[in-house]
Design a protein around this motif. Structure first.
Motif, mmCIF file in Angstrom:
data_model
loop_
_atom_site.group_PDB
_atom_site.id
_atom_site.type_symbol
_atom_site.label_atom_id
_atom_site.label_comp_id
_atom_site.label_asym_id
_atom_site.label_seq_id
_atom_site.Cartn_x
_atom_site.Cartn_y
_atom_site.Cartn_z
ATOM 1 N N GLU A 396 -36.873 2.589 16.771
ATOM 2 C CA GLU A 396 -36.460 2.822 15.392
ATOM 3 C C GLU A 396 -37.646 2.551 14.480
ATOM 4 N N ILE A 397 -38.448 3.577 14.232
ATOM 5 C CA ILE A 397 -39.609 3.438 13.366
ATOM 6 C C ILE A 397 -39.613 4.581 12.366
ATOM 7 N N GLY A 398 -40.357 4.386 11.295
ATOM 8 C CA GLY A 398 -40.460 5.419 10.270
ATOM 9 C C GLY A 398 -41.898 5.872 10.102
ATOM 10 N N TRP A 399 -42.121 6.687 9.073
ATOM 11 C CA TRP A 399 -43.412 7.340 8.890
ATOM 12 C C TRP A 399 -44.535 6.340 8.680
ATOM 13 N N SER A 400 -44.261 5.186 8.117
ATOM 14 C CA SER A 400 -45.319 4.223 7.813
ATOM 15 C C SER A 400 -45.494 3.191 8.911
ATOM 16 N N PHE A 401 -45.184 3.577 10.147
ATOM 17 C CA PHE A 401 -45.147 2.601 11.237
ATOM 18 C C PHE A 401 -46.483 1.925 11.475
ATOM 19 N N GLN A 402 -47.609 2.608 11.167
ATOM 20 C CA GLN A 402 -48.900 2.030 11.505
ATOM 21 C C GLN A 402 -49.192 0.782 10.680
ATOM 22 N N LEU A 403 -48.713 0.713 9.445
ATOM 23 C CA LEU A 403 -48.960 -0.460 8.610
ATOM 24 C C LEU A 403 -47.898 -1.525 8.792
ATOM 25 N N GLN A 404 -46.991 -1.346 9.751
ATOM 26 C CA GLN A 404 -46.019 -2.386 10.073
ATOM 27 C C GLN A 404 -46.498 -3.234 11.243
ATOM 28 N N SER A 405 -47.694 -2.940 11.760
ATOM 29 C CA SER A 405 -48.241 -3.670 12.903
ATOM 30 C C SER A 405 -49.367 -4.583 12.431
ATOM 31 N N PRO A 406 -49.270 -5.898 12.651
ATOM 32 C CA PRO A 406 -50.367 -6.800 12.264
ATOM 33 C C PRO A 406 -51.678 -6.445 12.949
ATOM 34 N N GLY A 407 -51.623 -5.961 14.194
ATOM 35 C CA GLY A 407 -52.852 -5.574 14.876
ATOM 36 C C GLY A 407 -53.571 -4.449 14.172
ATOM 37 N N VAL A 408 -52.804 -3.439 13.720
ATOM 38 C CA VAL A 408 -53.412 -2.330 12.987
ATOM 39 C C VAL A 408 -53.996 -2.825 11.668
ATOM 40 N N ILE A 409 -53.279 -3.716 10.981
ATOM 41 C CA ILE A 409 -53.782 -4.264 9.717
ATOM 42 C C ILE A 409 -55.096 -5.002 9.949
ATOM 43 N N LEU A 410 -55.193 -5.759 11.040
ATOM 44 C CA LEU A 410 -56.435 -6.497 11.337
ATOM 45 C C LEU A 410 -57.594 -5.534 11.569
ATOM 46 N N VAL A 411 -57.365 -4.466 12.331
ATOM 47 C CA VAL A 411 -58.429 -3.491 12.580
ATOM 48 C C VAL A 411 -58.880 -2.849 11.268
ATOM 49 N N LEU A 412 -57.917 -2.483 10.414
ATOM 50 C CA LEU A 412 -58.273 -1.889 9.123
ATOM 51 C C LEU A 412 -59.007 -2.893 8.235
ATOM 52 N N LEU A 413 -58.628 -4.161 8.313
ATOM 53 C CA LEU A 413 -59.313 -5.201 7.542
ATOM 54 C C LEU A 413 -60.782 -5.277 7.943
ATOM 55 N N VAL A 414 -61.038 -5.298 9.239
ATOM 56 C CA VAL A 414 -62.420 -5.350 9.726
ATOM 57 C C VAL A 414 -63.177 -4.083 9.336
ATOM 58 N N LEU A 415 -62.522 -2.918 9.466
ATOM 59 C CA LEU A 415 -63.193 -1.653 9.189
ATOM 60 C C LEU A 415 -63.540 -1.519 7.710
ATOM 61 N N THR A 416 -62.584 -1.807 6.825
ATOM 62 C CA THR A 416 -62.872 -1.680 5.394
ATOM 63 C C THR A 416 -63.878 -2.729 4.940
ATOM 64 N N GLY A 417 -63.819 -3.935 5.527
ATOM 65 C CA GLY A 417 -64.822 -4.940 5.187
ATOM 66 C C GLY A 417 -66.216 -4.500 5.597
ATOM 67 N N ALA A 418 -66.330 -3.898 6.792
ATOM 68 C CA ALA A 418 -67.633 -3.416 7.250
ATOM 69 C C ALA A 418 -68.143 -2.296 6.356
ATOM 70 N N ILE A 419 -67.248 -1.380 5.950
ATOM 71 C CA ILE A 419 -67.672 -0.284 5.064
ATOM 72 C C ILE A 419 -68.133 -0.838 3.725
ATOM 73 N N ALA A 420 -67.418 -1.845 3.196
ATOM 74 C CA ALA A 420 -67.814 -2.442 1.922
ATOM 75 C C ALA A 420 -69.205 -3.067 2.024
ATOM 76 N N LEU A 421 -69.484 -3.785 3.118
ATOM 77 C CA LEU A 421 -70.807 -4.390 3.300
ATOM 78 C C LEU A 421 -71.878 -3.322 3.466
ATOM 79 N N ASN A 422 -71.550 -2.230 4.102
ATOM 80 C CA ASN A 422 -72.502 -1.126 4.243
ATOM 81 C C ASN A 422 -72.837 -0.520 2.889
ATOM 82 N N LEU A 423 -71.800 -0.275 2.083
ATOM 83 C CA LEU A 423 -72.040 0.296 0.757
ATOM 84 C C LEU A 423 -72.821 -0.657 -0.132
#
Length: 726
Positions: A396-423
């Motif tokens: 039972e999942i919906g369209w926004s299922f990827q942001l309901q996972s703490p693991g996915v949030i952690l990966v996005l946190l690392v990725l956006t932080g790395a992009i910010a440091l690059n910029l």
């Protein structure tokens, strides 16, 4: 002009919600058609047939569909469970009515209607034998603004016996039989140029309409010109194209009288010939055998334990060209509007910088645009395929299922932080496969990865046009559903494709220069803000301990990237400097992010009070039964549109005062993490994304409120309740 008018019709239809298909059947409290089962006898004789009736009673303003629903709709489907050897015929419908909404025509039953079927009892069953009958029904019920698939299971316990009539059931069956179309012989169907000409004698006067049992003879909305022909009637109808390779069967009705007609089409040269068995007439016996003489030869028997019975797909039956086009147009417009959502702006800033660097080079701009579009569409397809597959296996999942996972949030946190440091200039990225490369060096792979990242973060946002399109996508067959998700990605990528392929737009792009380094550093700020928001979201999902662990992993990456940048400037950079941080991230994802005891309810925390409670279907039913007005608010910490609505409309002092004065109870459903009850409720109402708001006035059905709220909308609802109470 015709194409433009058709597109406008589809857009207007979508805006009013026509053809919005729910994902799952409505609950008993929300069912808009009540179904019941009746038999002409409850003691059928061995070797004889018994007629049974399924009574369908829609709510006022709602309708069901005929066996051929027309341009959009779904008829009643029955899955019978009866003892071995017993056979049940297909359902027989009374004559339908034509419903035309914004140019989409359907064949409907716009009031209570009764369906008939014939059950054959084998001679081998001895008197006194129990004869349990159960039928699982599924149908689509619609109002002028909403469509909802519903289901019901009806059962009865019969007993083989004398065949004595059941008084109540026999009356119901007899009334339904009188309402059924009567077989009419002598009908002809002639192809005259681009038209069909239908003629039949021996019918009462009236304004008739012909309803085909099969599609492809003519469009449901086609104009039917009626004229009298002696004691009969003649209708001229524009043909839809190539006729089906079968005889025509249908119903001729004037709203009071209806006839079951059948004819084989003939060419215009035979129009004046007398009908015969060779020239097109179908005998009364042939029509009666379809209408009421014998049940279907298909036997309904229990399936072996090791096999499954493949029932017709609900989605397959519901698909029509118009509904699919509505879903595609809605997805395209919804994807286009995603570019305006605040959750996607920081990622779009990367693409803006990339396109600016392409300067006046048309080829570079085209490569950037196509790469970005490919990344967005590929990610949309991937998310759509995952969603369809996971739901198919029962999740039972919906369209926004990827942001309901703490693991996915952690990966996005690392990725956006790395992009910010690059910029910000801490390090450079020579590898084209990394997500941020598209922001500084261009190329197809860099643009592709930027588009993929933008789509992954942006897709949970739900804006105008998206709700209906996504709701329809999950009841379409998988290939068509994936086409809807691809159209969503295309809509999001459309502005950048325009920049890439329209020379006039390219000429307006600024020339590359030193200003780009300053802009690049400025763009690191929204990326840092995005990383901060993701850290907050991780904390909301897992508690303080989870957020601290996520920030620790991000810090390890920051130190590793700083070290990498130092080595890079000395000419000895190597990706092995990131190994410790990558191993730490992999370990956390493998073990899982621990939740502090105090964080168990963090994501679902609601400020409880007399007029503010946590959502549950049971509590909603209790409040409605008590006549209490209810505002249902589905939100999530990752839904920025939801948070904006809370700040500017829901949690304002004026709104809360109006709710308190009217006694409105707010039920808040927090979807930050997966919640099967919320997912199922959204599906029951044709949604798989948020925000989603409903208002229940006492004694009335739910009213769906706009996705973008204002205080005036909510205060107005509360005032309406107060005025009705006084």
């Amino acid at each position: 002009m015709i194409v433009l008018r058709r597109l406008l019709t589809l857009l207007v239809t979508l805006a009013f919600g026509v053809g919005v298909i729910a994902l799952a059947p409505a609950s008993a409290q929300e069912r808009h058609i009540e179904a019941s089962l009746a038999f002409e006898t409850r003691t059928p004789k061995p070797g004889e047939s018994v007629t049974l009736a399924i009574r369908m009673k829609p709510e006022s303003g709602w309708h069901g569909y005929w066996t051929n629903p027309g341009a959009a709709g779904l008829p009643v489907e029955a899955d019978w469970d009866v003892p071995a050897g017993v056979s049940v015929s297909s359902l027989r419908h009374p004559a339908p009515h034509l419903l035309d909404v914004q140019g989409i025509a359907s064949y409907v039953h716009d009031g209570p209607f009764t369906l008939l079927a014939t059950m054959k009892v084998p001679q081998s069953l001895a008197p006194g034998t129990a004869l349990p009958v159960e039928v699982a029904l599924s149908w689509l019920v619609c109002s002028d603004t909403l469509c909802v698939p519903e289901r019901a299971t009806l059962s009865a316990n019969l007993e083989v016996g004398s065949g004595a009539p059941d008084a109540a059931g026999a009356r119901i069956v007899a009334a339904a039989q009188r309402a059924m179309p009567k077989p009419l012989s002598g009908a002809t169907l002639t192809r005259d140029g681009k038209d069909w000409v239908f003629s039949s004698a021996g019918v009462a006067r009236g304004n008739y309409r012909l309803f085909p049992e099969q599609e492809d003879w003519f469009d449901a909305a086609a104009k039917q010109t009626v004229s009298r022909n002696g004691d009969g009637v003649s209708l001229r109808i524009p043909a839809a194209g190539t006729a089906p390779g079968t005889a025509f069967r249908g119903v001729l009705s004037n709203g009071t009288k209806s006839y079951l007609v059948s004819a084989r089409p003939v060419a215009s040269s035979s129009a004046n010939a007398q009908p015969s068995a060779q020239s097109g007439e179908i005998s009364d016996d042939e029509m009666l055998s379809q209408a009421d003489r014998e049940p279907s030869p298909t036997m309904v028997e229990p399936a072996p334990a090791t096999e499954s019975v493949a029932a017709p797909s609900l989605a397959t039956q519901a698909v029509s060209g118009d509904v699919l086009r509505i879903a595609l147009v809605g997805a395209l417009l919804g994807g286009l509007l995603l570019n305006l959502m605040p959750c996607v702006f920081p990622i779009l800033s990367l693409k803006a910088l990339s396109l600016a660097k392409s300067g006046g080079d048309p080829r570079a701009a085209r490569v950037e645009g196509v790469g970005y579009a490919a990344g967005v569409i590929a990610t949309s397809l991937l998310l759509g395929a995952l969603l369809i597959g996971l739901r198919a296996i029962g999740m039972e999942i919906g369209w926004s299922f990827q942001l309901q996972s703490p693991g996915v949030i952690l990966v996005l946190l690392v990725l956006t932080g790395a992009i910010a440091l690059n910029l910000a200039g801490l390090f450079e990225l020579p590898m084209p496969a990394f997500a941020a490369r598209g922001s500084q060096t261009g190329g197809f792979l860099g643009a592709f990865s930027t588009g993929a990242l933008a789509a992954f973060i942006a897709m949970p946002c739900s804006g105008p046009f998206m709700a209906g399109a996504l709701g329809a996508a999950l009841v379409l067959p998988a290939p068509l559903a994936l086409a809807v998700f691809a159209m969503l990605g295309l809509g999001m990528a459309l502005p950048f494709l325009a920049v890439a392929f329209i020379p006039a737009v390219q000429r307006r792009l600024p020339k590359p220069g030193a200003w780009m380094d300053t802009l690049r550093k400025m763009l690191s700020l929204p990326m840092f803000a995005t990383a901060l928001a993701l850290a907050w979201l991780l904390g909301r999902q897992t508690g303080v301990n989870g957020m601290a662990l996520g920030l620790l992993v991000l810090s390890l990456f920051a130190v590793s990237l700083w070290w990498y940048g130092l080595r890079q400037r000395r000419g000895s950079a190597g990706w092995l400097t990131l190994a410790p941080a990558a191993l730490a991230l992999a370990a956390v994802l493998t073990v899982g992010i621990p939740e502090a005891p105090s964080a168990a309810t963090a994501s679902g925390e609601v400020a409880e009070g007399d007029l503010h409670e946590t959502f549950s279907t049971a509590r909603l039913a209790e409040l409605r039964a008590a006549g209490t007005p209810v505002f249902v608010d589905f939100t999530a910490d990752w839904c920025l549109v939801c948070k904006v609505n809370e700040r500017v409309a829901i949690d304002t002092e004026a709104t809360q005062e109006a709710f308190a004065e009217a006694g409105v109870v707010t039920l808040t459903g927090d979807w930050t993490r997966q919640d099967p009850e919320i997912t199922a409720y959204l599906a029951d109402h044709g949604r798989n994304s948020i925000p989603f708001y409903q208002f229940y006035a006492p004694g009335e059905a739910a009213e769906v409120l706009p996705q973008v709220l204002t205080p005036q909308v909510l205060i107005g609802k509360a005032e309406e309740v107060g005025e009705a109470a006084s």
